[in-house]
Design an enzyme around this catalytic site. Structure first.
Site, PDB file in Angstrom:
ATOM      1  N   ASP A  43       1.916  -1.328  11.965  1.00 26.49           N
ATOM      2  CA  ASP A  43       0.582  -1.749  11.523  1.00 26.49           C
ATOM      3  C   ASP A  43       0.260  -3.196  11.910  1.00 26.49           C
ATOM      4  O   ASP A  43      -0.850  -3.668  11.661  1.00 26.49           O
ATOM      5  CB  ASP A  43       0.458  -1.575  10.002  1.00 26.49           C
ATOM      6  CG  ASP A  43       0.488  -0.096   9.604  1.00 26.49           C
ATOM      7  OD1 ASP A  43       0.136   0.758  10.443  1.00 26.49           O
ATOM      8  OD2 ASP A  43       0.873   0.191   8.456  1.00 26.49           O
ATOM      9  N   LYS A  45       0.835  -1.205   0.000  1.00 30.95           N
ATOM     10  CA  LYS A  45       0.000   0.000   0.000  1.00 30.95           C
ATOM     11  C   LYS A  45       0.872   1.259   0.000  1.00 30.95           C
ATOM     12  O   LYS A  45       0.657   2.172  -0.803  1.00 30.95           O
ATOM     13  CB  LYS A  45      -0.928  -0.038   1.235  1.00 30.95           C
ATOM     14  CG  LYS A  45      -1.926   1.091   1.314  1.00 30.95           C
ATOM     15  CD  LYS A  45      -3.154   0.689   2.105  1.00 30.95           C
ATOM     16  CE  LYS A  45      -2.955   0.664   3.605  1.00 30.95           C
ATOM     17  NZ  LYS A  45      -2.762   2.018   4.178  1.00 30.95           N
ATOM     18  N   SER A  47       7.477   8.965  12.084  1.00 32.27           N
ATOM     19  CA  SER A  47       6.329   8.799  11.191  1.00 32.27           C
ATOM     20  C   SER A  47       6.780   8.954   9.749  1.00 32.27           C
ATOM     21  O   SER A  47       7.268  10.014   9.344  1.00 32.27           O
ATOM     22  CB  SER A  47       5.250   9.840  11.506  1.00 32.27           C
ATOM     23  OG  SER A  47       4.377   9.970  10.393  1.00 32.27           O
ATOM     24  N   GLY A  49      -4.642   7.955   5.390  1.00 36.47           N
ATOM     25  CA  GLY A  49      -3.705   8.881   6.029  1.00 36.47           C
ATOM     26  C   GLY A  49      -2.519   9.188   5.129  1.00 36.47           C
ATOM     27  O   GLY A  49      -2.030  10.315   5.074  1.00 36.47           O
ATOM     28  N   ARG A 108      -6.345   1.835  18.026  1.00 33.95           N
ATOM     29  CA  ARG A 108      -6.162   0.381  17.912  1.00 33.95           C
ATOM     30  C   ARG A 108      -5.854  -0.299  19.244  1.00 33.95           C
ATOM     31  O   ARG A 108      -6.151  -1.484  19.389  1.00 33.95           O
ATOM     32  CB  ARG A 108      -5.072   0.053  16.880  1.00 33.95           C
ATOM     33  CG  ARG A 108      -5.557   0.267  15.465  1.00 33.95           C
ATOM     34  CD  ARG A 108      -4.552  -0.146  14.414  1.00 33.95           C
ATOM     35  NE  ARG A 108      -5.160  -0.015  13.086  1.00 33.95           N
ATOM     36  CZ  ARG A 108      -4.485   0.150  11.957  1.00 33.95           C
ATOM     37  NH1 ARG A 108      -3.171   0.190  11.979  1.00 33.95           N
ATOM     38  NH2 ARG A 108      -5.128   0.251  10.804  1.00 33.95           N
TER      39      ARG A 108
END
Ligand code: S3P
Length: 432
Positions: free
Chosen positions: A319, A23, A170, A96, A350
């Protein structure tokens, strides 16, 4: 509430799975190709909702994206300065990566844009990208003191390079800065607290843009144009492979071959953790797809044991925590996840969602401010649980159901965000 899907317990999983395209790399391939002045063919592009959001945004910016029946893309941009003002608001949907990377890229253009997304995305933090971009001279306004989307992005005047010490690791923030930095008048230096996924840096190099990395410091000089490759072949997504790695490990009588898995070291934390837990995993046939390493992975059932997943490894498996929490339920001993507070600002919170939904299946999980504590092994029951419209939650819950007494998952259609065939693949792997 979306589609409800019932997953029956599996006596074993056997077979070979072609892992769908990565992705993160899919998004970046279309964005970069859209700035090139010759067409780029992209194979194994992830045909899923998040990446389709990126395609739609790039098309609205004047980029041509053609797709054949097999899903192969041809992206034709109008050069490095060739994006044009969209006729309407750009919708990043649930993605995002789309909104944050495009904020950096569009803030550097000489036209006005508005970027928005779905309910989840409009409640995810955007100040983390706006703050460094504003230091570079980009003018971006958002809802609630620029903390959230929709974002209004003003035409750029002069963009200057910055030296930026990132407060959180990030890749989305790093990539937004790097995209804006391409258009700056001076070099940009980014210091990461820990290395995050480096697909943007590798994709830049694929397009002839040198990126210097020393330790945790990345330096980028502005450019005037890109040199496009004719072809980009996207590796399979290890974050999608993760569900099969855990499922085959914890379901007895399983053996899966996962074909074409991206094994970029900034993404392989899941392999390190599962191997430390005693998983039977073999990484074979290692090769390159452009600048990204790829391999096939053979995984067989194994008795797992608990482990500690500490802050230093979190960016390499950010993730995969929901499905690792499921692995921990079947492992002997305690598993502790620490330093994972970033999970609270993903598609849903999460840490909260994992403990709430797995507890509906009878699991006992302790949610801590920055992680989880799981004592295993545990017996689970059949129950109805809820994805919170988060694709990785839906798939992690499905793995728990497969490995225990089954599960019914409400709003399971959100798997379309990253893995539309996920439930169909399960059907083909079951052993009766
Ligand atoms: C991504 C980076 C990570 C990851 C997300 C994809 C990317 O997010 O969780 O799924 O493509 O750059 P953060 O940058 O917020 O950690």
């Amino acid at each position: 509430m979306g589609e409800v899907i019932k997953v029956a317990p599996a006596a074993g999983l056997k077979g070979t799975i072609n892992i769908p395209g990565d992705k993160s790399i899919s998004h970046r391939s279309v964005m970069l190709a859209g700035l090139a002045d010759s067409p780029v063919t992209v194979t194994n592009f992830l045909q899923a909702a998040d990446c389709r959001s990126t395609i739609a945004c790039m098309q609205a910016l004047g980029v041509t994206v053609e797709q054949d029946e097999e899903g192969q893309l041809t992206v034709t941009g109008n050069g490095f300065y060739g994006l044009s003002e969209p006729a309407t608001v750009l919708d990043a949907g649930n993605s995002g990566t789309t909104i944050r990377l495009l904020t950096g890229l569009l803030g550097a253009q000489s036209f006005f844009t508005v970027l928005t997304g779905d309910y989840s995305l409009r409640n995810r933090p955007m100040a983390r990208v706006i703050t460094p971009l504003a230091k570079m001279g980009l003018q971006i306004l958002g809802r609630e003191q620029s903390r959230y989307a929709p974002l209004a992005i003003m035409p750029a005047t002069e963009i200057t390079g910055i030296e930026y010490d990132m407060p959180v690791a990030s890749a989305q923030v790093k990539s937004a800065i790097l995209l804006a930095a391409l258009y700056a008048v001076s070099p940009t230096v980014i210091i990461e607290p820990m290395p995050s996924r480096d697909h943007t840096e590798r994709m830049f190099e694929t397009f002839g843009i040198p990126v210097l990395r020393t330790g945790n410091t990345i330096t980028l000089n502005p450019v005037q144009k890109l040199t496009a490759p004719a072809l980009i072949n996207i590796p399979g997504d290890i974050s999608s492979a993760a569900f099969w790695l855990v499922a085959a490990s914890v379901i007895p009588n399983s053996r899966l071959t996962l074909v074409n898995v991206g094994v970029n070291p900034t993404r392989t934390g899941i392999l390190d953790v599962l191997q430390a837990m005693g998983a039977d995993i073999a990484v074979v046939n290692e090769r390159w797809s452009g600048r990204e390493p790829v391999a096939d992975i053979i995984v067989k059932s194994a008795q797992l044991k608990g482990t500690t997943i500490g802050p230093e490894i979190i960016p390499r498996l950010i993730d995969e925590i929901p499905v690792l929490a499921v692995a921990a339920l079947f492992a002997e001993g305690q598993t502790v996840v620490q330093g994972a507070e970033e999970l609270r600002v993903k598609e849903t919170d999460r840490l909260k969602a994992v403990s709430l939904e797995l507890s509906k299946l009878g699991a006992k999980i302790t949610e801590t401010p920055d992680g989880l504590i799981v004592d295993g092994p545990q017996q689970l029951d059949f129950a109805t649980c809820y994805s919170h419209h988060d694709h990785r939650m839906a798939m992690a819950l499905a793995v728990a159901g497969l490995a225990a007494q089954g599960a019914e998952i409400a709003a399971a259609d959100c798997v379309n965000i990253s893995y539309p065939d996920f439930f169909a693949v399960i059907t083909g792997l079951r052993q009766e």
